[in-house]
Design a protein around this motif. Structure first.
Motif, PDB file in Angstrom:
ATOM      1  N   HIS A 168       3.230  44.295  17.289  1.00  0.00           N
ATOM      2  CA  HIS A 168       2.709  45.512  16.658  1.00  0.00           C
ATOM      3  C   HIS A 168       1.356  45.241  15.977  1.00  0.00           C
ATOM      4  O   HIS A 168       0.397  45.995  16.143  1.00  0.00           O
ATOM      5  CB  HIS A 168       3.743  46.018  15.630  1.00  0.00           C
ATOM      6  CG  HIS A 168       3.616  47.468  15.275  1.00  0.00           C
ATOM      7  ND1 HIS A 168       4.513  48.099  14.446  1.00  0.00           N
ATOM      8  CD2 HIS A 168       2.699  48.405  15.614  1.00  0.00           C
ATOM      9  CE1 HIS A 168       4.151  49.352  14.302  1.00  0.00           C
ATOM     10  NE2 HIS A 168       3.044  49.570  14.985  1.00  0.00           N
ATOM     11  N   HIS A 170      -1.991  52.174  10.356  1.00  0.00           N
ATOM     12  CA  HIS A 170      -1.362  50.854  10.369  1.00  0.00           C
ATOM     13  C   HIS A 170      -1.780  50.008   9.175  1.00  0.00           C
ATOM     14  O   HIS A 170      -0.955  49.300   8.600  1.00  0.00           O
ATOM     15  CB  HIS A 170      -1.637  50.133  11.700  1.00  0.00           C
ATOM     16  CG  HIS A 170      -0.857  50.729  12.825  1.00  0.00           C
ATOM     17  ND1 HIS A 170      -1.293  51.836  13.518  1.00  0.00           N
ATOM     18  CD2 HIS A 170       0.363  50.418  13.337  1.00  0.00           C
ATOM     19  CE1 HIS A 170      -0.385  52.156  14.429  1.00  0.00           C
ATOM     20  NE2 HIS A 170       0.642  51.323  14.347  1.00  0.00           N
ATOM     21  N   ASP A 191       5.933  54.699  10.757  1.00  0.00           N
ATOM     22  CA  ASP A 191       5.538  54.731  12.163  1.00  0.00           C
ATOM     23  C   ASP A 191       6.803  54.979  12.984  1.00  0.00           C
ATOM     24  O   ASP A 191       7.727  54.160  12.952  1.00  0.00           O
ATOM     25  CB  ASP A 191       4.917  53.368  12.504  1.00  0.00           C
ATOM     26  CG  ASP A 191       4.309  53.300  13.899  1.00  0.00           C
ATOM     27  OD1 ASP A 191       4.613  54.173  14.725  1.00  0.00           O
ATOM     28  OD2 ASP A 191       3.543  52.346  14.148  1.00  0.00           O
ATOM     29  N   HIS A 242       7.140  51.680  19.857  1.00  0.00           N
ATOM     30  CA  HIS A 242       6.688  50.278  19.758  1.00  0.00           C
ATOM     31  C   HIS A 242       7.010  49.686  18.374  1.00  0.00           C
ATOM     32  O   HIS A 242       7.021  48.486  18.200  1.00  0.00           O
ATOM     33  CB  HIS A 242       5.196  50.122  20.105  1.00  0.00           C
ATOM     34  CG  HIS A 242       4.225  50.732  19.131  1.00  0.00           C
ATOM     35  ND1 HIS A 242       3.123  51.470  19.524  1.00  0.00           N
ATOM     36  CD2 HIS A 242       4.155  50.691  17.780  1.00  0.00           C
ATOM     37  CE1 HIS A 242       2.438  51.850  18.461  1.00  0.00           C
ATOM     38  NE2 HIS A 242       3.040  51.394  17.387  1.00  0.00           N
TER      39      HIS A 242
END
Ligand code: MN3
Length: 249
Positions: free
Chosen positions: A76, A126, A213, A217
């Motif tokens: 990630h 992120h 998130d 993924h």
């Protein structure tokens, strides 16, 4: 031969330019570090100045183990998130936004391409997401001030958590769920893809305090299709100290 020389000269110029940019950032971030030490007013500054580079992960890949596995964290951070950062730099170069902060770009996104929207959002989200987490805690609840504000706005922490979980579970496809502040009112919402509440065209608008998130993924290796289990487990790694700092800012 001449071509090789030219290429080398170009590389050298590129490196020099990059070098001086890095030196420039070094001085300004040192300045802001000193400022934040000298005045608590400047606590807010660090939350409004995101650069284009990835900052180091504040813990090891295996620090969130049992909630998020090390392999997921590594892929990630080093693949997905690194990609957003690199593509953001490309877009900023192509679209004349190199001197700007990510926040400035997000606030005027209609001027830019879809590539910029996806990658400025991806990078911002992120950078925030890593800091919103820490190693798992058994009893994990918000710090005092934020806890009070959450109780005021949502009735109780349990209500807040349920509403946030619903937002995260019901986001169709890939995206994010948020706790955000809209003119000092705390709100919960979700956004598709890499959008966030700072974007000029977002349906929900405000300053993000906490984000999860929910792209596959982020959880698929450990949880496969069980997004709800990932969300429920994720509360153990929420870094409430960091969320409180954003709230105060
Ligand atoms: Mn992600």
């Amino acid at each position: 031969m001449e071509d090789i020389k030219k290429t080398h000269r170009r590389e050298f110029i590129k490196t020099t330019v990059k070098g001086s940019i890095i030196a420039g950032i070094g001085i300004s971030s040192m300045g802001s570090m000193l400022e934040s030490c000298s005045s608590s007013k400047n606590l807010s500054k660090q939350f409004f100045k995101t650069g284009f580079d990835q900052t180091p992960l504040p813990y090891k890949y295996d620090a969130l183990e049992n909630v998020i596995d090390a392999q997921t964290m590594e892929i990630h951070y080093t693949k997905h998130a690194a990609g957003y950062s690199n593509n953001l730099k490309e877009a900023a170069k192509a679209e004349g936004a190199e001197g700007k902060t990510v926040e400035e770009i997000l606030a005027s996104l209609s001027k830019y391409s879809t590539k910029m929207r996806n990658n400025a959002g991806g990078h911002y989200n992120h950078e925030m997401f890593w800091k919103c987490m820490r190693s798992p805690q058994n009893e994990n609840s918000p710090e005092k001030k934020l806890n009070g504000a959450i109780a005021d706005h949502f009735g109780s922490f349990e209500n807040f958590k349920n509403q946030f979980n619903d937002a995260a579970k019901s986001r169709f496809g890939s995206g994010w769920a948020w706790l955000y502040s809209d003119n000092k009112t705390l709100k919960i919402g979700s956004t598709p893809n890499q959008d966030n509440p700072l974007m000029s065209m977002s349906d929900i608008k405000g300053f993000p305090l906490l984000g999860i998130d929910v792209w596959e993924h982020a959880y698929y290796l450990k949880y496969q299709n069980k997004r709800a289990d990932y969300i429920e487990n994720w509360w153990k790694v929420v870094n409430w100290k960091y969320v409180e700092d954003r709230f105060e800012a």
